[in-house]
Design a protein around this motif. Sequence first.
Motif, PDB file in Angstrom:
ATOM      1  N   ALA A  87       0.860  -1.190   0.000  1.00 39.70           N
ATOM      2  CA  ALA A  87       0.000   0.000   0.000  1.00 39.70           C
ATOM      3  C   ALA A  87       0.893   1.236   0.000  1.00 39.70           C
ATOM      4  CB  ALA A  87      -0.890  -0.001   1.230  1.00 39.70           C
ATOM      5  N   SER A 139      -3.072   4.205  -1.562  1.00 40.94           N
ATOM      6  CA  SER A 139      -3.550   4.507  -0.217  1.00 40.94           C
ATOM      7  C   SER A 139      -3.817   6.001  -0.120  1.00 40.94           C
ATOM      8  CB  SER A 139      -2.471   4.096   0.792  1.00 40.94           C
ATOM      9  OG  SER A 139      -2.701   4.715   2.026  1.00 40.94           O
ATOM     10  N   THR A 197      -1.245   5.481   5.928  1.00 36.39           N
ATOM     11  CA  THR A 197      -0.786   4.237   5.291  1.00 36.39           C
ATOM     12  C   THR A 197      -0.183   3.263   6.309  1.00 36.39           C
ATOM     13  OG1 THR A 197      -0.325   5.603   3.365  1.00 36.39           O
ATOM     14  CG2 THR A 197       0.579   3.386   3.327  1.00 36.39           C
ATOM     15  N   LYS A 199      -2.211   0.419   7.591  1.00 36.51           N
ATOM     16  CA  LYS A 199      -2.679  -0.666   6.705  1.00 36.51           C
ATOM     17  C   LYS A 199      -1.960  -1.992   6.907  1.00 36.51           C
ATOM     18  CE  LYS A 199      -5.091   2.336   3.932  1.00 36.51           C
ATOM     19  NZ  LYS A 199      -5.080   3.388   2.976  1.00 36.51           N
ATOM     20  N   GLN A 252      -3.299  -3.443  10.169  1.00 35.55           N
ATOM     21  CA  GLN A 252      -4.639  -4.022  10.009  1.00 35.55           C
ATOM     22  C   GLN A 252      -4.645  -5.242   9.087  1.00 35.55           C
ATOM     23  OE1 GLN A 252      -6.103  -0.332   8.506  1.00 35.55           O
ATOM     24  NE2 GLN A 252      -7.223   0.186  10.356  1.00 35.55           N
ATOM     25  N   LEU A 289      -4.168  -5.163   5.868  1.00 31.12           N
ATOM     26  CA  LEU A 289      -4.712  -4.830   4.549  1.00 31.12           C
ATOM     27  C   LEU A 289      -3.648  -4.891   3.458  1.00 31.12           C
ATOM     28  CD1 LEU A 289      -6.890  -1.773   5.665  1.00 31.12           C
ATOM     29  CD2 LEU A 289      -7.672  -4.083   5.138  1.00 31.12           C
ATOM     30  N   ALA A 290      -2.384  -4.917   3.887  1.00 34.60           N
ATOM     31  CA  ALA A 290      -1.277  -5.038   2.929  1.00 34.60           C
ATOM     32  C   ALA A 290      -0.123  -5.748   3.631  1.00 34.60           C
ATOM     33  CB  ALA A 290      -0.839  -3.651   2.469  1.00 34.60           C
ATOM     34  N   ILE A 301       4.316  -1.501   3.263  1.00 39.36           N
ATOM     35  CA  ILE A 301       3.960  -0.165   2.775  1.00 39.36           C
ATOM     36  C   ILE A 301       5.208   0.516   2.215  1.00 39.36           C
ATOM     37  CG2 ILE A 301       2.007   0.210   4.335  1.00 39.36           C
ATOM     38  CD1 ILE A 301       3.958   2.017   6.004  1.00 39.36           C
TER      39      ILE A 301
END
Length: 291
Positions: free
Chosen positions: A121, A144, A148, A151, A154, A156-157, A160
């Motif tokens: 992300a 994103s 960021t 993420k 969480q 989600l990626a 980063i």
Amino acid sequence: MEKKLKLGIPKGSLEKATMELFEKSGWRINVHHRNYFPDIDDPEIECAICRAQEMSRYVEQGILDCGITGKDWILENNSDVHTITELIYSKVSKRPARWVLAVPADSNIKRLEDLEGKKIATELVNFTKRYFAERGINVTVEFSWGATEAKVVQGLADAIVEVTETGSTIRAHGLKIIHELMQSTPQFIANHESWNDPWKRKKMEQLAIMLKGALRAHKLVGLKMNVARENLDKIVEILPSLNAPTISPLYQSDWFAVETVVSEDVVRELIPKLLEAGAQGIIEYALNKVI
Ligand SMILES: Nc1ncnc2c1ncn2[C@@H]1O[C@H](COP(=O)(O)OP(=O)(O)OP(=O)(O)O)[C@@H](O)[C@H]1O
Ligand SMILES: O=P(O)(O)OC[C@H]1O[C@H](OP(=O)(O)OP(=O)(O)O)[C@H](O)[C@@H]1O
Ligand SMILES: [Mg+2]
């Protein structure tokens, strides 16, 4: 017709530091609440505030003659603009911002290659895609909108690509940096056609000289003192100096005035040594510009 240079000031992370730099350089910019066209105390300049991310596109298209934005966004947009000069400052320090690849501290991703097939992300999508493609690593890069760092926490990626200056946001999220993709500093850029206009070029050169002069003066101070002839060599030896110190004789005496420019950081060590070596009447003064 009255000539005007259209100058873009970046909104966001660089805004405050940019305004302060202009003020130190000799131009006062006055922003009105909710208005993106601030006043500037120079009838030859017209200011516009615009997002750092979009600045290079507006300059490239000629909507603005020139502007300040990060090298990162010029590369991301692949903009064809003329770089007048690099200006080394950041949001809170004089260190360049760094775009880094970061993963959770306990992740088993240790090197760029470990990202094969993984998801990243970032706000800097084009640059990141290019960076991994050039190295033959297949990754999915997702845009994103910000925040960021959260993420990867969480899930989600997997990683980063994010900008960091002090490192505190990365640390606060328990992430570790595994690679630096680029360093970015603000650039003073111009539209090619504007740069080829003699009047505009002269005006931009004037701005560049003063902006750089104000940046160079940061953390430098002037030191002046009186020294008897017999102590002169000793004092000159102690002095760190941008150039050789200026030495001028005092009226009808065997004493000299010694003047130099030094880094603010060394002053607290230096002054006691100068006193010990026989300097008198030492004064330290602030500098606005060093050209
Ligand atoms: N913490 C920071 N320290 C130093 N430079 C930064 C920092 N954050 C951003 N920059 C620089 O400021 C420019 C703009 O940053 P960025 O793209 O994050 O937008 P922004 O102005 O912070 O707005 P946003 O709120 O959308 O993030 C970039 O060139 C970037 O390198
Ligand atoms: O290393 P540091 O000094 O902690 O700086 C890094 C932070 O600064 C920027 O955030 P910004 O303030 O622009 O907020 P944003 O999340 O809205 O981009 C960047 O996106 C990082 O989150
Ligand atoms: Mg930001």
